[in-house]
Design a protein around this motif. Structure first.
Motif, PDB file in Angstrom:
ATOM      1  N   UNK A 208     -24.590 -57.965   8.543  1.00 43.43           N
ATOM      2  CA  UNK A 208     -24.080 -58.181   7.143  1.00 43.43           C
ATOM      3  C   UNK A 208     -22.761 -59.110   7.579  1.00 43.43           C
ATOM      4  N   UNK A 209     -22.508 -59.241   9.150  1.00 42.88           N
ATOM      5  CA  UNK A 209     -21.558 -60.565   9.215  1.00 42.88           C
ATOM      6  C   UNK A 209     -21.554 -61.458   8.531  1.00 42.88           C
ATOM      7  N   UNK A 210     -23.218 -61.901   8.498  1.00 42.43           N
ATOM      8  CA  UNK A 210     -23.207 -62.997   8.234  1.00 42.43           C
ATOM      9  C   UNK A 210     -22.792 -64.065   6.834  1.00 42.43           C
ATOM     10  N   UNK A 211     -22.513 -62.917   6.379  1.00 45.57           N
ATOM     11  CA  UNK A 211     -22.329 -62.759   4.496  1.00 45.57           C
ATOM     12  C   UNK A 211     -20.502 -62.741   4.565  1.00 45.57           C
ATOM     13  N   UNK A 228     -18.549 -47.320   0.034  1.00 46.93           N
ATOM     14  CA  UNK A 228     -19.585 -47.512   1.160  1.00 46.93           C
ATOM     15  C   UNK A 228     -19.199 -48.973   1.267  1.00 46.93           C
ATOM     16  N   UNK A 229     -19.410 -49.934   0.689  1.00 46.29           N
ATOM     17  CA  UNK A 229     -19.480 -51.535   0.679  1.00 46.29           C
ATOM     18  C   UNK A 229     -19.072 -51.490   1.178  1.00 46.29           C
ATOM     19  N   UNK A 230     -17.255 -51.880   1.120  1.00 47.28           N
ATOM     20  CA  UNK A 230     -15.849 -51.979   1.606  1.00 47.28           C
ATOM     21  C   UNK A 230     -15.673 -51.150   2.931  1.00 47.28           C
ATOM     22  N   UNK A 231     -16.580 -49.846   3.557  1.00 52.30           N
ATOM     23  CA  UNK A 231     -16.129 -49.894   4.787  1.00 52.30           C
ATOM     24  C   UNK A 231     -17.337 -50.534   5.586  1.00 52.30           C
ATOM     25  N   UNK A 232     -18.793 -51.135   4.844  1.00 51.95           N
ATOM     26  CA  UNK A 232     -19.932 -51.303   5.775  1.00 51.95           C
ATOM     27  C   UNK A 232     -18.920 -53.017   6.598  1.00 51.95           C
ATOM     28  N   UNK A 233     -18.779 -53.455   5.183  1.00 53.73           N
ATOM     29  CA  UNK A 233     -17.889 -54.766   5.410  1.00 53.73           C
ATOM     30  C   UNK A 233     -16.513 -54.670   6.552  1.00 53.73           C
ATOM     31  N   UNK A 234     -16.079 -53.340   6.621  1.00 55.51           N
ATOM     32  CA  UNK A 234     -14.853 -53.524   7.650  1.00 55.51           C
ATOM     33  C   UNK A 234     -15.585 -53.114   8.898  1.00 55.51           C
ATOM     34  N   UNK A 235     -16.582 -52.328   8.949  1.00 56.40           N
ATOM     35  CA  UNK A 235     -17.625 -52.674  10.420  1.00 56.40           C
ATOM     36  C   UNK A 235     -18.235 -53.872  10.769  1.00 56.40           C
ATOM     37  N   UNK A 236     -18.022 -54.587  10.300  1.00 54.97           N
ATOM     38  CA  UNK A 236     -19.092 -56.073  10.408  1.00 54.97           C
ATOM     39  C   UNK A 236     -17.511 -56.968  10.769  1.00 54.97           C
ATOM     40  N   UNK A 237     -16.728 -56.288  10.658  1.00 54.64           N
ATOM     41  CA  UNK A 237     -15.872 -57.878  10.860  1.00 54.64           C
ATOM     42  C   UNK A 237     -14.676 -58.365   9.694  1.00 54.64           C
ATOM     43  N   UNK A 238     -14.767 -58.173   8.369  1.00 54.80           N
ATOM     44  CA  UNK A 238     -14.310 -58.778   7.474  1.00 54.80           C
ATOM     45  C   UNK A 238     -13.823 -58.081   6.099  1.00 54.80           C
ATOM     46  N   UNK A 239     -13.121 -58.470   5.173  1.00 56.60           N
ATOM     47  CA  UNK A 239     -13.459 -57.825   4.190  1.00 56.60           C
ATOM     48  C   UNK A 239     -13.730 -58.156   3.326  1.00 56.60           C
ATOM     49  N   UNK A 240     -14.255 -58.121   2.314  1.00 51.77           N
ATOM     50  CA  UNK A 240     -15.304 -58.872   1.222  1.00 51.77           C
ATOM     51  C   UNK A 240     -14.200 -59.132  -0.691  1.00 51.77           C
ATOM     52  N   UNK A 241     -14.733 -60.873  -0.530  1.00 49.54           N
ATOM     53  CA  UNK A 241     -13.579 -61.216  -1.503  1.00 49.54           C
ATOM     54  C   UNK A 241     -14.462 -61.022  -2.626  1.00 49.54           C
ATOM     55  N   UNK A 242     -13.796 -60.418  -3.469  1.00 48.68           N
ATOM     56  CA  UNK A 242     -14.614 -59.438  -4.623  1.00 48.68           C
ATOM     57  C   UNK A 242     -14.099 -60.823  -6.070  1.00 48.68           C
ATOM     58  N   UNK A 280     -30.290 -55.123   6.300  1.00 51.26           N
ATOM     59  CA  UNK A 280     -29.516 -54.896   6.870  1.00 51.26           C
ATOM     60  C   UNK A 280     -29.432 -54.583   8.226  1.00 51.26           C
ATOM     61  N   UNK A 281     -29.739 -55.200   9.384  1.00 50.08           N
ATOM     62  CA  UNK A 281     -30.176 -54.828  10.524  1.00 50.08           C
ATOM     63  C   UNK A 281     -28.949 -53.962  11.604  1.00 50.08           C
ATOM     64  N   UNK A 282     -27.143 -54.589  10.725  1.00 58.92           N
ATOM     65  CA  UNK A 282     -26.216 -54.303  11.759  1.00 58.92           C
ATOM     66  C   UNK A 282     -24.926 -54.763  10.748  1.00 58.92           C
ATOM     67  N   UNK A 283     -24.521 -53.526  10.228  1.00 58.11           N
ATOM     68  CA  UNK A 283     -24.152 -52.529  10.888  1.00 58.11           C
ATOM     69  C   UNK A 283     -25.342 -51.613  10.160  1.00 58.11           C
ATOM     70  N   UNK A 284     -25.762 -50.219  10.686  1.00 53.90           N
ATOM     71  CA  UNK A 284     -26.947 -49.409   9.951  1.00 53.90           C
ATOM     72  C   UNK A 284     -26.237 -49.365   8.470  1.00 53.90           C
ATOM     73  N   UNK A 285     -27.099 -49.930   7.795  1.00 50.05           N
ATOM     74  CA  UNK A 285     -26.705 -50.045   5.702  1.00 50.05           C
ATOM     75  C   UNK A 285     -27.285 -48.913   4.965  1.00 50.05           C
TER      76      UNK A 285
END
Length: 320
Positions: A208-211, A228-242, A280-285
């Protein structure tokens, strides 16, 4: 004067809402007795039909007239007849009693084990395939049970439970609240959905970090999938630009197909042209799907049967 007025100082006219409510509560227990006497025009006969002592019925009618401040009956020895005020009152009383009877019949019918009704809520993303399959399987053993179906986002359905509008709901994330009971039933993998011409479209898997630099299209705040989307992006190290927020997953897929962004979504019922869905291989989505109901509410037989059925589907709720 059409209505003979009785002196009742405590019931002097008032526009106060509390007085009106108190009058309704005061009169309600005696309405059926009044209708019975009005129908037979004979207190003794009405008492026999309603299986109440004649003295009790006579006192109830006298008290009713006292509370209203008008004469409802003209007495003729052992018989009675309605005054003009009584006839006016009877019209509304019969209408009210018929509505109460209709409501009683309806709630009894809804609670019937064989033909009762279940108010069932579920997520939009489960409406095309999952829920129809569940209902088909359940009705194999309960062919006449009826359903009131509500599609909505998770928070709205939980409020529906609390308001008594729903008996059960399928939702995600699985809620954790003291007034609710929730059970995890299954989990669903989420995919990164990208346009067919996207730089990642040739891949099968992605972190997910690749996005992180991509523009996202998402559901609106308050939807479980958005959290869930916000939490997964946060876990991947970024905040999504919506860039776009919607209310339905397939609309988001259409926005992705139009090249307006990427999205984290559950698998589609039918493949959508113009997009590629990446594991998505990481984080577990994944998103957990659970069933929830209001704590301490007694189930009707059809609700209990459907709840038992849903719990029996743990781990096999969603199609492979």
């Amino acid at each position: 004067m059409v209505h003979q007025q009785r002196s009742a100082a405590r019931l002097s006219p008032s526009s106060d809402t509390e007085d009106t409510t108190d009058m309704g509560m005061l009169l309600a227990p005696r309405l059926a007795h009044f209708a019975g006497v009005a129908r037979t025009e004979h207190v003794t006969r009405a008492a026999q039909e309603m299986n109440v002592p004649q003295s009790t019925l006579s006192r109830a009618m006298a008290r009713l007239e006292q509370d209203l401040g008008v004469d409802l009956f003209a007495r003729h020895g052992r018989t009675v007849s309605l005054t003009p005020a009584g006839r006016t009152f009877l019209t509304s009383v019969e209408r009210a009693l018929a509505e109460v009877q209709r409501a009683a019949d309806e709630v009894r019918a809804d609670a019937d084990a064989a033909t009762g009704k279940v108010a069932f809520g579920f997520l939009h993303t489960m409406g095309a395939e999952t829920v129809p399959g569940l209902l088909h399987a359940f009705r194999a053993d309960h062919p006449r049970v009826r359903f009131g179906l509500v599609q909505n986002h998770g928070e709205a359905m939980l409020e529906g439970l609390r308001a008594g509008q729903l008996d059960l709901c399928l939702t995600s994330p699985v809620p954790d609240a003291p007034d609710l009971v929730a059970r995890r039933l299954d989990e669903q993998k989420l995919r990164l959905v990208v346009p067919a011409e996207h730089r990642l479209a040739g891949r099968r898997r992605v972190r997910l970090a690749e996005a992180a630099e991509e523009t996202f299209v998402t559901l609106e705040p308050g939807y479980g999938l958005r959290r869930i989307t916000d939490a997964l992006c946060r876990e991947a190290g970024f905040r999504p630009r919506v860039a776009f927020e919607g209310e339905e997953a397939e609309t988001l897929r259409g926005l992705v197909a139009a090249g307006l962004g990427v999205a984290l979504l559950p698998p589609p019922t039918v493949p959508r042209p113009g997009v590629v869905e990446l594991a998505v291989t990481a984080p577990r989505a994944v998103r957990e799907i659970g069933v929830a109901w209001l704590a301490d509410r007694e189930d009707t037989p059809p609700v209990a049967a459907f709840k038992k059925f849903l719990l029996s589907r743990r781990g096999a709720l969603l199609p492979d």
